[in-house]
Design a protein around this motif. Sequence first.
Motif, PDB file in Angstrom:
ATOM      1  N   SER A 136     -26.911  64.848 -19.871  1.00  0.00           N
ATOM      2  CA  SER A 136     -26.097  65.940 -19.324  1.00  0.00           C
ATOM      3  C   SER A 136     -25.845  66.982 -20.397  1.00  0.00           C
ATOM      4  N   GLU A 137     -25.792  68.214 -19.970  1.00  0.00           N
ATOM      5  CA  GLU A 137     -25.564  69.334 -20.879  1.00  0.00           C
ATOM      6  C   GLU A 137     -24.084  69.444 -21.218  1.00  0.00           C
ATOM      7  N   GLY A 144     -18.494  65.832 -10.903  1.00  0.00           N
ATOM      8  CA  GLY A 144     -19.649  65.199 -10.279  1.00  0.00           C
ATOM      9  C   GLY A 144     -20.087  63.933 -10.982  1.00  0.00           C
ATOM     10  N   GLY A 145     -19.454  63.599 -12.071  1.00  0.00           N
ATOM     11  CA  GLY A 145     -19.865  62.433 -12.853  1.00  0.00           C
ATOM     12  C   GLY A 145     -19.278  61.128 -12.335  1.00  0.00           C
ATOM     13  N   ASP A 146     -19.541  60.079 -13.062  1.00  0.00           N
ATOM     14  CA  ASP A 146     -19.093  58.735 -12.721  1.00  0.00           C
ATOM     15  C   ASP A 146     -17.588  58.614 -13.004  1.00  0.00           C
ATOM     16  N   LEU A 147     -16.805  58.312 -11.964  1.00  0.00           N
ATOM     17  CA  LEU A 147     -15.349  58.255 -12.090  1.00  0.00           C
ATOM     18  C   LEU A 147     -14.904  57.164 -13.065  1.00  0.00           C
ATOM     19  N   ASN A 148     -15.525  55.999 -13.014  1.00  0.00           N
ATOM     20  CA  ASN A 148     -15.157  54.911 -13.924  1.00  0.00           C
ATOM     21  C   ASN A 148     -15.438  55.288 -15.374  1.00  0.00           C
ATOM     22  N   ALA A 182     -19.894  51.156 -20.645  1.00  0.00           N
ATOM     23  CA  ALA A 182     -19.683  51.978 -19.454  1.00  0.00           C
ATOM     24  C   ALA A 182     -20.700  53.118 -19.381  1.00  0.00           C
ATOM     25  N   VAL A 183     -20.999  53.720 -20.520  1.00  0.00           N
ATOM     26  CA  VAL A 183     -22.017  54.790 -20.526  1.00  0.00           C
ATOM     27  C   VAL A 183     -23.365  54.227 -20.137  1.00  0.00           C
ATOM     28  N   ARG A 184     -23.723  53.067 -20.687  1.00  0.00           N
ATOM     29  CA  ARG A 184     -25.008  52.441 -20.341  1.00  0.00           C
ATOM     30  C   ARG A 184     -25.085  52.172 -18.838  1.00  0.00           C
ATOM     31  N   LYS A 185     -23.998  51.638 -18.279  1.00  0.00           N
ATOM     32  CA  LYS A 185     -23.952  51.322 -16.850  1.00  0.00           C
ATOM     33  C   LYS A 185     -24.088  52.606 -16.008  1.00  0.00           C
ATOM     34  N   ALA A 186     -23.390  53.671 -16.417  1.00  0.00           N
ATOM     35  CA  ALA A 186     -23.451  54.945 -15.684  1.00  0.00           C
ATOM     36  C   ALA A 186     -24.853  55.537 -15.720  1.00  0.00           C
ATOM     37  N   ILE A 187     -25.521  55.440 -16.865  1.00  0.00           N
ATOM     38  CA  ILE A 187     -26.870  55.977 -16.982  1.00  0.00           C
ATOM     39  C   ILE A 187     -27.840  55.156 -16.148  1.00  0.00           C
ATOM     40  N   ASP A 188     -27.697  53.844 -16.221  1.00  0.00           N
ATOM     41  CA  ASP A 188     -28.595  52.964 -15.459  1.00  0.00           C
ATOM     42  C   ASP A 188     -28.386  53.150 -13.958  1.00  0.00           C
TER      43      ASP A 188
END
Length: 188
Positions: A136-137, A144-148, A182-188
Amino acid sequence: FLDPSRTDVAFDPAQAREWAPVDQYTGGVTHAILHLLYARFFTKVLHDMGLVDFEEPFTRLLNQGMVGMNGATMSKSRGNLVRLSDELEINGVDAVRLTMVFAGPPEDDIDWADVSPGGSMRFLQRAWRLSGDVTSEPGVDPAGGDLNLRRITHRTVHDAEQLVEGHRFNVMVARTMELVNAVRKAID
């Protein structure tokens, strides 16, 4: 050390007001005992002489714990030392530092046999790989991103100052690990 160029007096009292007392003294309890005793003695003498306007040399004190090995205090004569040069060569300085910080509160003793510089190295490698996966920029609308992910990020940033100032570095590392997961999970 306050005013090493002076030869007529020990130091300029203005220098003492600028540089002392020390904000934070951190040291191992076995070494700090005499350091603290001498520092307090000399500070009280200097105060009585009117050279400083404070009575204690340090405003805060943190006695850090000791690092042992297999339940015993490390000793050259016993040969139960951690060869830090080997640890640095195998895992790198960042992993060794992270291991020490994550091992527990700084005032607690730790046993080197119970910690894992290799685990710290794997975490650092994972975080580094993850940094390359973020696409993401800057300035993108977070709605619009992942709430968690947003919740965990805000909690981590919010708590960071209090945890670091309170010397709860191990908790800060744990929160950072949660954020990386959490970042890994959001990206996956």
